[in-house]
Design a protein around this motif. Structure first.
Motif, PDB file in Angstrom:
ATOM      1  N   GLN A  82      -5.413 -14.199  -1.775  1.00  0.00           N
ATOM      2  CA  GLN A  82      -4.055 -14.743  -1.866  1.00  0.00           C
ATOM      3  C   GLN A  82      -3.093 -13.741  -2.500  1.00  0.00           C
ATOM      4  N   VAL A  83      -3.541 -13.064  -3.534  1.00  0.00           N
ATOM      5  CA  VAL A  83      -2.679 -12.089  -4.214  1.00  0.00           C
ATOM      6  C   VAL A  83      -2.371 -10.909  -3.297  1.00  0.00           C
ATOM      7  N   VAL A  84      -3.360 -10.488  -2.514  1.00  0.00           N
ATOM      8  CA  VAL A  84      -3.145  -9.370  -1.593  1.00  0.00           C
ATOM      9  C   VAL A  84      -2.181  -9.764  -0.478  1.00  0.00           C
ATOM     10  N   ILE A  85      -2.319 -10.984   0.036  1.00  0.00           N
ATOM     11  CA  ILE A  85      -1.516 -11.435   1.173  1.00  0.00           C
ATOM     12  C   ILE A  85      -0.073 -11.743   0.795  1.00  0.00           C
ATOM     13  N   VAL A  86       0.107 -12.439  -0.332  1.00  0.00           N
ATOM     14  CA  VAL A  86       1.423 -12.973  -0.686  1.00  0.00           C
ATOM     15  C   VAL A  86       2.203 -11.961  -1.519  1.00  0.00           C
ATOM     16  N   ILE A  98     -13.089   0.444   2.662  1.00  0.00           N
ATOM     17  CA  ILE A  98     -12.865   0.043   4.051  1.00  0.00           C
ATOM     18  C   ILE A  98     -11.501  -0.630   4.200  1.00  0.00           C
ATOM     19  N   SER A  99     -11.132  -1.464   3.229  1.00  0.00           N
ATOM     20  CA  SER A  99      -9.838  -2.152   3.289  1.00  0.00           C
ATOM     21  C   SER A  99      -8.686  -1.157   3.242  1.00  0.00           C
ATOM     22  N   VAL A 100      -8.817  -0.125   2.413  1.00  0.00           N
ATOM     23  CA  VAL A 100      -7.772   0.905   2.329  1.00  0.00           C
ATOM     24  C   VAL A 100      -7.699   1.702   3.628  1.00  0.00           C
ATOM     25  N   VAL A 101      -8.857   1.963   4.246  1.00  0.00           N
ATOM     26  CA  VAL A 101      -8.874   2.666   5.537  1.00  0.00           C
ATOM     27  C   VAL A 101      -8.077   1.879   6.572  1.00  0.00           C
ATOM     28  N   ILE A 102      -8.329   0.573   6.656  1.00  0.00           N
ATOM     29  CA  ILE A 102      -7.617  -0.247   7.647  1.00  0.00           C
ATOM     30  C   ILE A 102      -6.127  -0.331   7.304  1.00  0.00           C
ATOM     31  N   PHE A 103      -5.796  -0.314   6.012  1.00  0.00           N
ATOM     32  CA  PHE A 103      -4.385  -0.272   5.616  1.00  0.00           C
ATOM     33  C   PHE A 103      -3.690   0.950   6.206  1.00  0.00           C
ATOM     34  N   HIS A 104      -4.394   2.072   6.257  1.00  0.00           N
ATOM     35  CA  HIS A 104      -3.796   3.304   6.771  1.00  0.00           C
ATOM     36  C   HIS A 104      -3.812   3.387   8.296  1.00  0.00           C
ATOM     37  N   MET A 105      -4.497   2.456   8.956  1.00  0.00           N
ATOM     38  CA  MET A 105      -4.471   2.397  10.419  1.00  0.00           C
ATOM     39  C   MET A 105      -3.247   1.614  10.892  1.00  0.00           C
ATOM     40  N   HIS A 106      -2.794   1.945  12.092  1.00  0.00           N
ATOM     41  CA  HIS A 106      -1.695   1.193  12.711  1.00  0.00           C
ATOM     42  C   HIS A 106      -1.945   1.107  14.207  1.00  0.00           C
ATOM     43  N   GLY A 117      -1.496  -5.413   2.798  1.00  0.00           N
ATOM     44  CA  GLY A 117      -1.404  -5.407   1.336  1.00  0.00           C
ATOM     45  C   GLY A 117      -2.574  -4.738   0.657  1.00  0.00           C
ATOM     46  N   SER A 118      -3.498  -4.165   1.449  1.00  0.00           N
ATOM     47  CA  SER A 118      -4.759  -3.664   0.892  1.00  0.00           C
ATOM     48  C   SER A 118      -4.638  -2.369   0.095  1.00  0.00           C
ATOM     49  N   ALA A 119      -3.474  -1.734   0.118  1.00  0.00           N
ATOM     50  CA  ALA A 119      -3.302  -0.522  -0.703  1.00  0.00           C
ATOM     51  C   ALA A 119      -3.527  -0.818  -2.180  1.00  0.00           C
ATOM     52  N   ILE A 120      -3.334  -2.066  -2.564  1.00  0.00           N
ATOM     53  CA  ILE A 120      -3.473  -2.447  -3.967  1.00  0.00           C
ATOM     54  C   ILE A 120      -4.913  -2.326  -4.451  1.00  0.00           C
ATOM     55  N   PHE A 121      -5.867  -2.219  -3.515  1.00  0.00           N
ATOM     56  CA  PHE A 121      -7.269  -2.100  -3.909  1.00  0.00           C
ATOM     57  C   PHE A 121      -7.574  -0.768  -4.576  1.00  0.00           C
ATOM     58  N   VAL A 122      -6.679   0.191  -4.482  1.00  0.00           N
ATOM     59  CA  VAL A 122      -6.882   1.440  -5.222  1.00  0.00           C
ATOM     60  C   VAL A 122      -6.942   1.144  -6.723  1.00  0.00           C
ATOM     61  N   GLU A 123      -6.189   0.148  -7.173  1.00  0.00           N
ATOM     62  CA  GLU A 123      -6.239  -0.240  -8.586  1.00  0.00           C
ATOM     63  C   GLU A 123      -7.611  -0.813  -8.942  1.00  0.00           C
TER      64      GLU A 123
END
Length: 362
Positions: A236-240, A17-25, A38-44
């Motif tokens: 924090q890691v995702v945001i900063v 869900i976080s990656v989906v919202i990352f791809h929304m604009h 910053g949620s693209a990092i959740f693919v890892e």
């Protein structure tokens, strides 16, 4: 019967869900919050979870057969991948029709750049993330990670088959070497492949650590505090943005997967609720279908803008946005879009994913 890691299953859905919202604009909406940017990092996180679960399912098998193993992985991954690739090819044909007859252009001309005809074969073979001759973000762009993951499965099989007693060392070495190559900015493989290998085999190592210590019982209060701390650190890691983010984030994800596997705290219990479990079950469909749905929504916005002159699909800093008339309306539409994605993912899960798994059993 093998243990089901229900809390980790839910994490898979939350990450999707976080990656989906990352791809929304959407203009002035939650999609522009630092967390979702910053949620693209959740693919890892996906790679780590896959390594953990595959090590759990296959790591101790003594008579592992390649044909049976690769069939199971093939029918888990390929049916939905091929279906979505076909959908994107049909969408390109629709773009071609709109361009030729109506003069409407959807960002790129049809069958050019990342959707050119020569990108079809690498996508069919799921090698588009591995070669310098293909675009990893071509057609259904989320499938770049599936490309890496599928061949990580193959590599996992050979480590189990040929290094039976020393596979733990091999897994650690693959993860550590890939991690080191990322740190030293090596170009021996593209960075996304190195990240995938590092995280996937990091997940297998974490599973071995969990297996050695699974008997340990954490006091529920302490476990809850640790779970809360881990989630706080992830946010924090995702945001900063900071210098070593790409190296520190996977380590934090590894620790999170390890600790939540114990399912000892209150948050683990909450992640076992039906709503989270459902999203986790649908996570692969959510991940694979959302790009097409978002493309269709954006295309509708472009057509409406073309016909009415109302700026509902503005381009901001080279990125196409949607704007339906204000932050509140946009946020409501985001929730509706998520609901549509989940609904369609339920359909693809039942009609494609489950039937693919049934084909494997036959």
């Amino acid at each position: 019967m093998k243990k089901r890691f229900e809390a980790l299953d839910s994490f898979r859905g939350i990450c999707a869900i976080s990656v989906v919202i990352f791809h929304m604009h959407f203009v002035n909406s939650i999609t522009e919050l630092d967390f979702f940017r910053g949620s693209a990092i959740f693919v890892e996180f996906f790679f780590i979870l896959s390594g953990f679960v595959l090590a759990h399912g296959y790591g101790e098998k003594k008579d592992l057969n390649f044909n049976a193993f690769i069939k199971a992985r093939f029918f888990r991954i390929y049916p939905l991948h091929i279906f979505m690739l076909a959908i994107f090819i049909l969408l390109e044909l629709g773009k071609l029709f709109a361009y030729k007859l109506g003069g409407i252009s959807f960002n790129n001309l049809p069958f050019t750049n990342d959707t050119s005809v020569e990108q079809i074969l690498p996508n069919l073979l799921l090698i588009h993330s591995w070669t310098p001759f293909s675009d990893p973000l071509s057609f259904n762009y989320p499938s770049w990670s599936i490309s890496i993951e599928f061949y990580s499965y193959v590599l996992l099989f050979f480590t189990i088959a040929f290094f039976k007693t020393s596979k733990s060392i091999v897994w650690f070495c693959i993860s550590a070497i890939a991690f080191s190559l990322i740190y030293f900015k090596s170009d021996i493989l593209v960075e996304s492949v190195l990240k995938g290998l590092s995280c996937f085999f990091g997940g297998t190592v974490i599973y071995l650590l969990f297996k050695k210590s699974s008997h340990f019982k954490f006091p529920p209060a302490l476990a809850t505090v640790i779970e809360l701390l881990l989630l706080f650190l992830i946010v924090q890691v995702v945001i900063v943005n900071f210098k070593f983010k790409s190296l520190i984030a996977p380590i934090l994800f590894l620790l999170t997967v390890l600790f939540f596997a114990y399912e000892a705290g209150l948050l683990s219990k909450l992640l076992k609720l039906n709503a989270f479990q459902t999203i986790g079950k649908l996570s692969y469909s959510i991940y694979m279908t959302h790009a097409a749905i978002l493309f269709i929504l954006t295309s509708i916005g472009i057509i409406i803008q073309k016909i009415t002159g109302i700026n509902v699909a503005p381009t901001i800093s080279s990125q196409r946005y949607l704007d339906l008339g204000g932050a509140e309306v946009n946020n409501v539409f985001i929730l509706l879009t998520l609901a549509v994605i989940i609904y369609i993912s339920k359909i693809t899960y039942n009609t494609i994913e489950k039937k693919g798994l049934a084909l494997n059993k036959k």
